[in-house]
Design a protein around this motif. Sequence first.
Motif, mmCIF file in Angstrom:
data_model
loop_
_atom_site.group_PDB
_atom_site.id
_atom_site.type_symbol
_atom_site.label_atom_id
_atom_site.label_comp_id
_atom_site.label_asym_id
_atom_site.label_seq_id
_atom_site.Cartn_x
_atom_site.Cartn_y
_atom_site.Cartn_z
ATOM 1 N N GLY A 34 -15.040 -27.359 32.615
ATOM 2 C CA GLY A 34 -14.716 -26.044 32.066
ATOM 3 C C GLY A 34 -13.330 -26.009 31.455
ATOM 4 N N TYR A 35 -12.362 -26.609 32.155
ATOM 5 C CA TYR A 35 -11.002 -26.641 31.618
ATOM 6 C C TYR A 35 -10.901 -27.537 30.384
ATOM 7 C CZ TYR A 35 -9.578 -24.355 35.902
ATOM 8 O OH TYR A 35 -9.427 -23.472 36.931
ATOM 9 N N ALA A 36 -11.716 -28.576 30.331
ATOM 10 C CA ALA A 36 -11.708 -29.466 29.164
ATOM 11 C C ALA A 36 -12.153 -28.723 27.909
ATOM 12 C CB ALA A 36 -12.609 -30.668 29.415
ATOM 13 N N VAL A 37 -12.955 -27.692 28.069
ATOM 14 C CA VAL A 37 -13.373 -26.869 26.938
ATOM 15 C C VAL A 37 -12.357 -25.740 26.708
ATOM 16 C CG1 VAL A 37 -15.165 -25.274 26.141
ATOM 17 C CG2 VAL A 37 -15.798 -27.411 27.261
ATOM 18 N N GLU A 38 -11.799 -25.220 27.778
ATOM 19 C CA GLU A 38 -10.926 -24.051 27.688
ATOM 20 C C GLU A 38 -9.622 -24.344 26.942
ATOM 21 O OE1 GLU A 38 -8.834 -22.482 31.326
ATOM 22 O OE2 GLU A 38 -10.424 -20.991 31.073
ATOM 23 N N TRP A 39 -8.986 -25.476 27.208
ATOM 24 C CA TRP A 39 -7.692 -25.760 26.579
ATOM 25 C C TRP A 39 -7.772 -25.890 25.064
ATOM 26 C CZ3 TRP A 39 -3.525 -24.410 28.776
ATOM 27 C CH2 TRP A 39 -3.384 -24.444 30.163
ATOM 28 N N PRO A 40 -8.776 -26.570 24.506
ATOM 29 C CA PRO A 40 -8.882 -26.563 23.034
ATOM 30 C C PRO A 40 -9.163 -25.174 22.448
ATOM 31 C CG PRO A 40 -10.052 -28.438 23.917
ATOM 32 C CD PRO A 40 -9.649 -27.594 25.089
ATOM 33 N N VAL A 41 -9.845 -24.313 23.204
ATOM 34 C CA VAL A 41 -10.056 -22.940 22.742
ATOM 35 C C VAL A 41 -8.719 -22.217 22.658
ATOM 36 C CG1 VAL A 41 -11.083 -20.707 23.360
ATOM 37 C CG2 VAL A 41 -12.430 -22.792 23.529
ATOM 38 N N PHE A 42 -7.848 -22.422 23.657
ATOM 39 C CA PHE A 42 -6.511 -21.834 23.603
ATOM 40 C C PHE A 42 -5.740 -22.345 22.388
ATOM 41 C CE2 PHE A 42 -6.331 -21.293 28.494
ATOM 42 C CZ PHE A 42 -7.062 -20.132 28.400
ATOM 43 N N ALA A 43 -5.850 -23.637 22.106
ATOM 44 C CA ALA A 43 -5.169 -24.200 20.941
ATOM 45 C C ALA A 43 -5.701 -23.561 19.656
ATOM 46 C CB ALA A 43 -5.352 -25.716 20.907
ATOM 47 N N GLY A 44 -6.996 -23.374 19.577
ATOM 48 C CA GLY A 44 -7.583 -22.722 18.411
ATOM 49 C C GLY A 44 -7.102 -21.283 18.260
ATOM 50 N N PHE A 45 -6.925 -20.589 19.373
ATOM 51 C CA PHE A 45 -6.426 -19.224 19.311
ATOM 52 C C PHE A 45 -4.998 -19.188 18.792
ATOM 53 C CE2 PHE A 45 -4.344 -15.544 21.297
ATOM 54 C CZ PHE A 45 -5.095 -14.543 20.711
ATOM 55 N N VAL A 46 -4.157 -20.134 19.210
ATOM 56 C CA VAL A 46 -2.783 -20.194 18.721
ATOM 57 C C VAL A 46 -2.783 -20.421 17.212
ATOM 58 C CG1 VAL A 46 -0.652 -21.556 18.773
ATOM 59 C CG2 VAL A 46 -1.772 -20.921 20.904
#
Length: 142
Positions: free
Chosen positions: A43-55
Motif C-alpha cells: 500500500g505504501y509503495a503505491v501511496e508515495w508515488p501518488v503523493f509525488a504526483g500530487f506535488v
Amino acid sequence: MKRLWSPAWIVRHVAMVVLVGAFLGLGWWQLSRAAGGNAISWGYAVEWPVFAGFVVFVWWREVRHALRDPAGPSDDPAAAADPRPAGDSPAAATRPAVRRPVRVTRTAAPVPGGEDADLAAYNRYLRWLNDNPGARPGDYPG
C-alpha cells in the motif's frame, strides 16, 4: 517566464524537486520492503508515488496560474496598494470580478395573533445567534 525565476519561485521549484525525489525514493524503499515479504508495504509503495504526483500537480497548477495572470506577482508594495478601481485597468475586463460577500440581517416579522411561549423563546434565541455571528450556541445568556 521571467516571473518564474524570482527568489520565491526558485524556492518553490527546489521544494518541488526535493519532495518529488523524496517521495519517489520512499516509494522505491517500500517496494523493496514489499518484495521482501512485508505485505503492508504494498500500500505504501503505491501511496508515495501518488503523493509525488500530487506535488507535481500543485506545482504545475501554480505555474499556469502565475503565467496566466497578466500583471504577475509584484514585489513592489506601492504596486500592491494601487488605489485605482478594478475597472480602470485593461486587464480587469478579462478577469472575473471578485466581490466581498454582503451581510444581510433578517429579523422575523411578528405573526398576527401572537405566538406561544416556546416559539417566542426559540425565536429570541435565533435572533440572538443572528445578531452575534461569532458566538457559539452555548454562549446564549437566556
